[in-house]
Write a protein that holds these residues in place. Structure first.
Motif, mmCIF file in Angstrom:
data_model
loop_
_atom_site.group_PDB
_atom_site.id
_atom_site.type_symbol
_atom_site.label_atom_id
_atom_site.label_comp_id
_atom_site.label_asym_id
_atom_site.label_seq_id
_atom_site.Cartn_x
_atom_site.Cartn_y
_atom_site.Cartn_z
ATOM 1 N N PRO A 41 0.810 -1.229 0.000
ATOM 2 C CA PRO A 41 0.000 0.000 0.000
ATOM 3 C C PRO A 41 0.845 1.282 0.000
ATOM 4 O O PRO A 41 0.420 2.300 0.530
ATOM 5 C CB PRO A 41 -0.735 -0.126 1.335
ATOM 6 C CG PRO A 41 0.331 -0.714 2.251
ATOM 7 C CD PRO A 41 1.164 -1.636 1.382
ATOM 8 N N HIS A 42 2.045 1.236 -0.584
ATOM 9 C CA HIS A 42 3.014 2.320 -0.390
ATOM 10 C C HIS A 42 3.144 3.306 -1.552
ATOM 11 O O HIS A 42 3.995 4.196 -1.515
ATOM 12 C CB HIS A 42 4.393 1.721 -0.124
ATOM 13 C CG HIS A 42 4.453 0.756 1.009
ATOM 14 N ND1 HIS A 42 3.834 0.997 2.217
ATOM 15 C CD2 HIS A 42 5.051 -0.464 1.127
ATOM 16 C CE1 HIS A 42 4.058 -0.028 3.033
ATOM 17 N NE2 HIS A 42 4.783 -0.920 2.397
ATOM 18 N N LYS A 43 2.337 3.171 -2.603
ATOM 19 C CA LYS A 43 2.577 3.942 -3.825
ATOM 20 C C LYS A 43 2.394 5.450 -3.655
ATOM 21 O O LYS A 43 2.969 6.224 -4.424
ATOM 22 C CB LYS A 43 1.668 3.436 -4.952
ATOM 23 C CG LYS A 43 2.048 2.054 -5.457
ATOM 24 C CD LYS A 43 1.269 1.668 -6.698
ATOM 25 C CE LYS A 43 1.752 0.344 -7.257
ATOM 26 N NZ LYS A 43 1.161 0.034 -8.574
ATOM 27 N N GLY A 86 -11.512 0.910 -9.293
ATOM 28 C CA GLY A 86 -10.481 1.240 -8.315
ATOM 29 C C GLY A 86 -10.153 2.718 -8.314
ATOM 30 O O GLY A 86 -10.373 3.423 -9.308
ATOM 31 N N ALA A 87 -9.610 3.184 -7.192
ATOM 32 C CA ALA A 87 -9.261 4.602 -7.064
ATOM 33 C C ALA A 87 -7.970 4.785 -6.281
ATOM 34 O O ALA A 87 -7.757 5.821 -5.663
ATOM 35 C CB ALA A 87 -10.403 5.354 -6.375
ATOM 36 N N GLY A 88 -7.102 3.764 -6.332
ATOM 37 C CA GLY A 88 -5.838 3.828 -5.615
ATOM 38 C C GLY A 88 -4.677 4.212 -6.517
ATOM 39 O O GLY A 88 -4.858 4.832 -7.571
ATOM 40 N N ARG A 137 -4.573 5.564 -10.526
ATOM 41 C CA ARG A 137 -4.022 6.864 -10.907
ATOM 42 C C ARG A 137 -3.162 6.745 -12.167
ATOM 43 O O ARG A 137 -3.251 7.581 -13.068
ATOM 44 C CB ARG A 137 -3.178 7.439 -9.764
ATOM 45 C CG ARG A 137 -3.994 8.007 -8.609
ATOM 46 C CD ARG A 137 -3.087 8.474 -7.485
ATOM 47 N NE ARG A 137 -3.818 9.238 -6.485
ATOM 48 C CZ ARG A 137 -3.996 10.541 -6.507
ATOM 49 N NH1 ARG A 137 -3.486 11.250 -7.503
ATOM 50 N NH2 ARG A 137 -4.674 11.167 -5.561
ATOM 51 N N ALA A 138 -2.327 5.706 -12.225
ATOM 52 C CA ALA A 138 -1.478 5.507 -13.407
ATOM 53 C C ALA A 138 -2.319 5.209 -14.639
ATOM 54 O O ALA A 138 -2.040 5.692 -15.743
ATOM 55 C CB ALA A 138 -0.491 4.368 -13.150
ATOM 56 N N ASN A 167 -9.569 -3.434 -14.518
ATOM 57 C CA ASN A 167 -9.590 -3.618 -13.069
ATOM 58 C C ASN A 167 -8.262 -3.137 -12.515
ATOM 59 O O ASN A 167 -7.228 -3.795 -12.637
ATOM 60 C CB ASN A 167 -9.810 -5.082 -12.692
ATOM 61 C CG ASN A 167 -9.760 -5.276 -11.171
ATOM 62 O OD1 ASN A 167 -10.098 -4.376 -10.413
ATOM 63 N ND2 ASN A 167 -9.331 -6.445 -10.739
ATOM 64 N N ALA A 168 -8.272 -1.951 -11.896
ATOM 65 C CA ALA A 168 -7.079 -1.375 -11.295
ATOM 66 C C ALA A 168 -7.159 -1.445 -9.776
ATOM 67 O O ALA A 168 -6.486 -0.684 -9.069
ATOM 68 C CB ALA A 168 -6.911 0.067 -11.748
#
Length: 269
Positions: free
Chosen positions: A65-67, A126-128, A132-133, A184-185
């Motif tokens: 969870p570090h991005k 997804g929204a993590g 974002r990428a 699916n991100a």
């Protein structure tokens, strides 16, 4: 001493990055190593301080969870914070500084670069950090509209605004719109995570279903897509693509052009 790089995350046992980088090191005959490091969020600052003092450490890949949090502990000359807003790679530059970058966007877009998606509708789950990428890449590809599927509607709406994308946010239980691309991100469907339960019937017969999850490679989402004869892209495509960019940053040489089939076979064992 031997130069080395790592992948950090929590959990990290599922990561296939060590297999990829060690495969390329062997193919190229380079002396080096690539390791996996399970790292708790509270240990990030100490980790980067220790690695900054280790001249043999060439950098790391970063996963859940570090991005986003890792940005606080490394330099960001390319202002990734303001553009993508998340990083997946840190490398040591010629001056010895630890520099943030994101190879996920390029790794994601590579497998669909030849597909005309400009002006089309995409669904992104997804929204993590990974999302974002993906959103950054889709914005660069002039996607027409993005329907973002997320639990936190306010956060997701903020992402659409950040990347200047037209679209809307829907919940996980909402009916999908027709779209040219579904991505699916999120971690849903990954080993140890909740299953991704979604009805693909609203998608047209020409839609592409792209799952960034690679553990397992054959996810229920991809199985469902193939049952409808939809074109699919699995998580290994992006994983290898982003790793190739990072490998050159770490070790100063591009991965070999041949051996793709052997690498994929290795990753599937």
């Amino acid at each position: 001493m031997t130069h080395y790089a790592e992948v950090i995350g929590h959990p990290i046992a599922h990561s296939k990055s060590p297999l990829i980088h060690k495969f390329w090191l062997t193919q190229l005959g380079l002396v080096g190593d690539y390791r996996a490091q399970d790292l708790q969020p509270q240990d990030l600052e100490c980790y980067f301080a220790e690695r900054a003092a280790d001249s043999d450490w060439r950098g790391c890949n970063i996963t859940i969870p570090h991005k986003i949090a890792a940005l606080d502990f490394v330099s960001d000359p390319g202002d990734v914070r303001s553009s993508i807003g998340a990083i997946n790679t840190v490398f040591r530059n010629d001056a010895g500084a630890l520099v943030a970058t994101n190879t996920d966007a390029g790794g994601f877009y590579g497998p669909i670069a030849d597909i005309p998606i400009a002006g089309e509708t995409a669904v992104v789950i997804g929204a993590g950090g990974a999302a974002r990428a993906v959103l950054f890449a889709l914005a660069q590809a002039d996607i027409g509209e993005v329907v973002l599927v997320a639990r936190n509607g306010l956060k997701a709406a903020g992402l659409l605004a950040h990347f200047g994308l037209k679209g809307k946010v829907i919940g996980l239980d909402a009916r999908l719109p027709d779209a040219a691309l579904l991505v699916n991100a999120s971690p849903l469907g990954m080993v140890g995570q909740e299953a991704l339960e979604i009805d693909l019937s609203p998608l047209s017969e020409h839609a592409i279903v792209y799952d960034l999850v690679y553990a397992p490679v054959e996810t229920p989402l991809l199985k469902a897509a193939r049952m409808r004869d939809l074109e699919t892209v699995d998580g290994l495509e992006m994983l290898v693509g982003q790793a190739a960019i990072a490998f050159e940053l770490f070790f100063g040489v591009a991965p070999p052009d041949d051996g793709e089939d052997a690498l994929r076979a290795l990753l599937l064992t």
